[in-house]
Design a protein around this motif. Structure first.
Motif, short mmCIF file in Angstrom:
data_model
loop_
_atom_site.label_atom_id
_atom_site.label_comp_id
_atom_site.label_asym_id
_atom_site.label_seq_id
_atom_site.Cartn_x
_atom_site.Cartn_y
_atom_site.Cartn_z
N LEU A 266 -14.86 20.02 141.74
CA LEU A 266 -15.93 19.03 141.87
C LEU A 266 -16.49 18.63 140.51
CD1 LEU A 266 -17.82 20.46 144.98
CD2 LEU A 266 -16.25 18.52 144.90
N ILE A 267 -16.62 19.59 139.62
CA ILE A 267 -17.11 19.28 138.27
C ILE A 267 -16.12 18.39 137.54
CG2 ILE A 267 -17.40 20.35 135.99
CD1 ILE A 267 -19.09 22.45 137.22
N ALA A 268 -14.82 18.69 137.68
CA ALA A 268 -13.81 17.88 137.00
C ALA A 268 -13.83 16.44 137.50
CB ALA A 268 -12.43 18.50 137.23
N LEU A 269 -14.11 16.24 138.79
CA LEU A 269 -14.09 14.90 139.38
C LEU A 269 -15.37 14.10 139.13
CD1 LEU A 269 -12.48 15.68 142.86
CD2 LEU A 269 -11.35 14.89 140.79
N THR A 270 -16.48 14.77 138.85
CA THR A 270 -17.75 14.06 138.72
C THR A 270 -18.41 14.25 137.35
OG1 THR A 270 -18.91 15.96 139.72
CG2 THR A 270 -18.20 14.19 141.19
N LEU A 271 -18.56 15.49 136.91
CA LEU A 271 -19.26 15.72 135.65
C LEU A 271 -18.43 15.29 134.45
CD1 LEU A 271 -21.80 16.77 134.33
CD2 LEU A 271 -20.81 19.08 134.34
N ILE A 272 -17.12 15.47 134.51
CA ILE A 272 -16.28 15.06 133.38
C ILE A 272 -16.38 13.55 133.13
CG2 ILE A 272 -13.87 14.72 132.67
CD1 ILE A 272 -14.87 17.39 131.91
N PRO A 273 -16.19 12.68 134.14
CA PRO A 273 -16.36 11.24 133.86
C PRO A 273 -17.78 10.89 133.42
CG PRO A 273 -16.08 11.63 136.22
CD PRO A 273 -15.73 12.90 135.53
N ALA A 274 -18.77 11.63 133.93
CA ALA A 274 -20.14 11.37 133.49
C ALA A 274 -20.30 11.69 132.01
CB ALA A 274 -21.12 12.20 134.32
N LEU A 275 -19.78 12.82 131.58
CA LEU A 275 -19.87 13.20 130.16
C LEU A 275 -19.02 12.29 129.29
CD1 LEU A 275 -19.85 17.11 130.41
CD2 LEU A 275 -21.80 15.56 130.14
N LEU A 276 -17.90 11.79 129.84
CA LEU A 276 -17.11 10.80 129.10
C LEU A 276 -17.93 9.53 128.86
CD1 LEU A 276 -13.61 11.18 130.82
CD2 LEU A 276 -14.23 11.84 128.49
N GLY A 277 -18.80 9.22 129.80
CA GLY A 277 -19.68 8.07 129.61
C GLY A 277 -20.63 8.27 128.44
N PHE A 278 -21.12 9.51 128.26
CA PHE A 278 -21.97 9.80 127.11
C PHE A 278 -21.17 9.82 125.82
CE2 PHE A 278 -24.52 11.89 130.52
CZ PHE A 278 -25.70 11.16 130.35
N ALA A 279 -19.96 10.40 125.87
CA ALA A 279 -19.18 10.59 124.64
C ALA A 279 -18.45 9.34 124.20
CB ALA A 279 -18.18 11.73 124.87
N GLY A 280 -18.02 8.52 125.16
CA GLY A 280 -17.27 7.32 124.80
C GLY A 280 -15.99 7.65 124.05
N ASP A 281 -15.75 6.94 122.95
CA ASP A 281 -14.53 7.14 122.18
C ASP A 281 -14.63 8.31 121.21
OD1 ASP A 281 -13.08 5.20 123.41
OD2 ASP A 281 -13.54 3.63 121.96
N LYS A 282 -15.74 9.07 121.27
CA LYS A 282 -15.81 10.26 120.42
C LYS A 282 -14.84 11.34 120.88
CE LYS A 282 -20.64 9.61 119.06
NZ LYS A 282 -22.02 10.16 119.10
N VAL A 283 -14.32 11.20 122.12
CA VAL A 283 -13.32 12.15 122.59
C VAL A 283 -11.95 11.85 121.99
CG1 VAL A 283 -14.53 12.56 124.76
CG2 VAL A 283 -12.78 10.79 124.65
N ILE A 284 -11.84 10.74 121.28
CA ILE A 284 -10.58 10.38 120.63
C ILE A 284 -10.73 10.65 119.14
CG2 ILE A 284 -8.94 8.51 120.20
CD1 ILE A 284 -9.98 7.15 122.69
N GLY A 285 -9.72 11.22 118.52
CA GLY A 285 -9.76 11.52 117.09
C GLY A 285 -9.89 10.26 116.25
N ARG A 286 -10.31 10.43 115.00
CA ARG A 286 -10.54 9.28 114.12
C ARG A 286 -9.30 8.43 113.94
NH1 ARG A 286 -14.29 11.80 109.21
NH2 ARG A 286 -16.09 12.36 110.53
N LYS A 287 -8.15 9.09 113.74
CA LYS A 287 -6.91 8.34 113.54
C LYS A 287 -6.55 7.55 114.78
CE LYS A 287 -4.90 11.51 110.14
NZ LYS A 287 -3.75 12.40 109.82
N GLN A 288 -6.75 8.17 115.93
CA GLN A 288 -6.44 7.48 117.17
C GLN A 288 -7.40 6.32 117.43
OE1 GLN A 288 -6.58 10.69 116.71
NE2 GLN A 288 -4.73 11.65 117.53
N ARG A 289 -8.69 6.50 117.05
CA ARG A 289 -9.65 5.40 117.22
C ARG A 289 -9.29 4.22 116.34
NH1 ARG A 289 -13.79 9.49 117.43
NH2 ARG A 289 -14.47 9.05 115.30
N LYS A 290 -8.86 4.50 115.12
CA LYS A 290 -8.45 3.43 114.20
C LYS A 290 -7.21 2.71 114.73
CE LYS A 290 -7.36 2.52 109.35
NZ LYS A 290 -6.14 1.74 109.65
N ALA A 291 -6.25 3.52 115.23
CA ALA A 291 -5.04 2.93 115.80
C ALA A 291 -5.36 2.11 117.04
CB ALA A 291 -4.03 4.02 116.12
N LEU A 292 -6.33 2.59 117.85
CA LEU A 292 -6.74 1.86 119.04
C LEU A 292 -7.33 0.51 118.66
CD1 LEU A 292 -7.17 1.80 122.12
CD2 LEU A 292 -9.35 2.95 121.75
N ALA A 293 -8.14 0.51 117.61
CA ALA A 293 -8.74 -0.74 117.15
C ALA A 293 -7.68 -1.72 116.65
CB ALA A 293 -9.75 -0.46 116.04
#
Length: 750
Positions: A317-344
């Motif tokens: 239940l936590i994986a299905l609900t709390l994880i997406p909620a925390l992803l909403g707070f973290a945004g692209d901070k869960v992606i490394g700097r190199k990956q964020r630059k490549a994504l851009a």
């Protein structure tokens, strides 16, 4: 299912503050409940339907106030060299100790003077005082326990060697620093896997919250539901492992969805809709395995399984609900700097590595430099038969010691020599014989003549040291007889003596005591193993057939599990029974394997093994139903999932290994067994044998009879229904739903 979970993930992402607040509030409520609940006692141990249990029940009925289930202690005295315990000076010291024990606690039911009870060894070097309490070991107050220790220390200071055995000193098991080290290793693996501290922190945070809620709830209900201390330890062990793993897979899928160009909310929804579907079914297999322990019909084991299953449900239940909620707070901070630059820059594949624009991979996405999973999958595809033979033969060799399995329940003889319980055990063994630590208690349902007849029937049996005269109750209709074996409690000779006594006496004579209880417990475990295995594997087979819509893939998964669990059991026998590498794992005394270990490993390891099967093979099937050929689907599954599954396995191994440092032999053995089982299953069975078998089967691996396909529900674990759900921008696959998928499968089979 994928569509429902997709909507759930997006909803949790949008309402992240409310979702996070609800979980924190639930943790607080559980914490308050645990803090205010009555102190938990040890779980009452009973084995319904066995002769030993019937004897205990008869004792409680016919000897009221006898405290048959109360704590016991033996204060063992050893005279200095050249002296005897019958010397007047030493005798006076013992009698003072007896008086101190009687005055030490109101919970004491009886203290037996060793000279009146003839509890002095034949050579006079050793004597012991028997102490019986009105309550069991975990209900015993700290004051009573401290008084017992102080009395022993006082006697020790009078020049005698004094040690205390029995369960009166029973305490909560200590796990040591290994548990913390396991979590630290998990954190390091997550950082290496994700390249982001935020991404690494999310699975750890959510797993700790889930375990906190689960363990706090168990603590709050422990007194009311008669849950033992081992219950919360097991729940913590499994909850940490699956909690980290489930969160890891969803965070990893979110990063992949973001790398393909989807917006944050859409990526969170699709991560929950796809990886979350796998989490649900993987969690169900674990729950089935744990709840299925109820078929053994041992209350303690049933409660342990249900409590641990509850913690797994919380993790899902936590994986299905709390994880997406925390992803909403973290945004692209869960992606490394190199990956964020490549994504851009728009030059990233799902692994975050730059590749040639427009190059299509097996899943239709951009294909960068082959990673380790891709290279390994291609190696297996080139030599599937060789990989299969090496994996099967290697695990088969490790499984060989399992043929020598001897089962029993641990006693003070397997405790470290640094403990007073073990030293008391050794003193009694040296002074009175090895069998003195495992007396058999015979309960005769009849008058004095029946008791005398029972004594006559068992005298002269092989393996019997001596028999005490019958002790009748006040009514004279029941008697107790104590039988001392010649050999140690866990030996095959003592087990045979139990059977011989039962054969030599009538139905009115019941053999009980801790040693007989161990014999009956082991037999009950053996009898329940095959029905339990059939139930768990059968239900999970049906579940996996629904997930993969295949007959051979679930069959292969079940057979691979059996291979890994037998190999793990072989490793347990080699270390804990044979003593191989025992010093490395802190095994000071070898002995029989805990009776519940085989059936417990079958349950827990099966559930955990199916986690990796579901996470790895669903990605292969996802690629296959979208048009990839069988070999391409295997490569694609490893390209996406091998690194994450490998990291998840390392994390689970680290968490389980942390419990090897426990002071409790049962916890130590379970931690080691689960750790090696995950090692074998994840890296040999799932990473080597599974792709080799799928490569050899080809299209046949995904075969399902048409009639069965119409009967089975289509739960859409691959997320086919998400092709038209939400924003399609950046979608890796363009399809037309289930109808197109079925046409592709028909085309492949032709």
């Amino acid at each position: 299912m994928a569509t429902f979970l997709y909507k759930l993930g997006r909803s949790a992402f949008r309402r992240r503050r409310l979702v996070a607040l609800l979980w924190v509030a639930l943790l607080a409520v559980a914490g308050v409940g645990a803090a205010t609940a009555p102190t938990a006692t040890s779980s009452s141990f009973s084995i319904p339907g066995t002769e030993a249990q019937r004897a205990f029940d008869l004792l409680e009925e016919r000897f009221p106030g006898g405290s048959a289930d109360g704590a016991t202690a033996r204060v063992v005295f050893k005279a200095p060299d050249g002296q005897k315990m019958t010397d007047p000076a030493n005798k006076a010291k013992v009698e003072r100790t007896v008086a101190d024990l009687k005055a030490g606690s109101k919970e004491i039911a009886q203290v037996v003077d060793p000279y009146a009870a003839q509890a002095v060894s034949q050579d006079g070097s050793t004597a012991y005082v028997s102490v019986a309490y009105k309550v069991n070991g975990m209900e015993l107050s700290d004051a009573s326990r401290d008084a017992l220790k102080e009395t022993g220390e006082k006697a020790q200071g009078q020049g005698l060697t004094v040690e205390i055995g029995g369960d009166a000193l029973q305490s909560m098991p200590e796990t040591g620093p290994g548990e913390v080290v396991g979590v630290v290793i998990a954190g390091i693996v997550l950082v290496i896997t994700f390249g982001s501290l935020v991404a690494a922190g999310l699975p750890l945070l959510t797993a700790i919250i889930g375990v906190g809620i689960g363990v706090a709830t168990i603590t709050a209900l422990a007194s009311a539901l008669d849950l033992g201390s081992t219950t919360s330890t097991l729940a913590m062990m499994i909850g940490l492992a699956v909690g980290i793993d489930y969160a890891l897979f969803i965070v990893s899928r979110y990063r992949a969805e973001r790398a393909e160009g989807r917006e944050k909310e859409e990526a969170a929804g699709r991560a929950v809709g796809t990886a979350g579907s796998a989490v649900v079914f993987a969690g169900l297999t674990v729950v089935i395995a744990l709840v299925g322990l109820a078929v053994v019909n041992i209350p303690m084991l049933t409660k342990m399984g249900i409590a641990a299953a509850g913690t797994v449900v919380i993790a899902v239940l936590i994986a299905l609900t709390l994880i997406p909620a925390l992803l909403g707070f973290a945004g692209d901070k869960v992606i490394g700097r190199k990956q964020r630059k490549a994504l851009a820059d728009g030059t990233t594949d799902d692994q975050g590595s730059k590749g040639a624009k427009g190059a299509k991979g097996a899943d239709g996405g951009k294909e960068g430099k082959p990673n380790a999973g891709t290279r390994w999958a291609r190696f297996v595809l080139r030599r599937p038969l060789l990989v299969l033979l090496v994996g099967v033969l290697g695990l088969g060799a490790i499984a060989v010691p399992a043929a020598s399995l001897e089962m029993g329940l641990p006693d003070d003889g397997v405790k470290p020599t640094s403990t007073t319980e073990r030293r008391a055990y050794d003193l009694l063994s040296d002074g009175f014989g090895p069998g003195f630590n495992g007396p058999l208690l015979l309960v005769v349902d009849g008058d004095k003549a029946a008791a005398d007849q029972a004594v006559s029937a068992i005298k002269g049996l092989d393996g019997l040291a001596f028999v005490t005269p019958p002790t009748p109750n006040k009514a004279g209709d029941t008697s107790m007889i104590t039988v001392i074996p010649e050999d140690r409690p866990s030996s095959a000779a003592t087990e045979q003596l139990v059977h011989d006594i039962r054969d030599a006496t009538g139905d009115n004579v019941l053999v009980s005591g801790a040693t007989a209880m161990n014999v009956d417990f082991s037999q009950k475990m053996n009898d329940a193993l095959l029905p339990y295995l059939a139930l768990v594997v059968g239900l999970a087979f049906l579940l996996l057939m629904v997930v993969f819509r295949s007959v051979l893939v679930p069959l292969k998964a079940a057979l691979g599990f059996l291979l890994s669990v037998v190999a793990a059991l072989g490793a347990v026998v080699a270390v804990f029974q044979w003593g191989w590498l025992g010093g490395v794992f802190g095994v000071e005394q070898t002995g029989p394997i805990m009776s519940m270990m085989p059936i417990f490993m079958v349950g827990v390891v099966f559930g955990l093994a199916m986690d990796y099967e579901v996470f790895l093979v669903t990605r292969m099937r996802e690629s296959y139903v979208h048009g990839a050929r069988p070999g391409e689907a295997i490569v694609d599954g490893f390209r996406h999932g091998a690194r994450v599954v490998g990291a998840a396995a390392v994390i689970m191994i680290a968490v389980f290994s942390g419990f090897i440092g426990s002071s409790e032999q049962m916890v130590k053995m379970i931690g080691f067994g689960l750790a090696v089982a995950v090692l074998f299953d994840a890296f040999v069975v799932r990473m080597a044998i599974v792709p080799a078998v799928l490569a050899l089967l080809g299209h046949a691996a995904w075969w399902l009879p048409k009639w069965l396909g119409r009967v089975l529900p289509n739960v859409d674990v691959e997320g086919e229904g998400l092709v038209t759900a939400g924003a399609p921008a950046g979608a890796a696959h363009q399809g037309s739903g289930s109808e197109a998928t079925e046409k592709e499968l028909v085309s492949h089979r032709r």
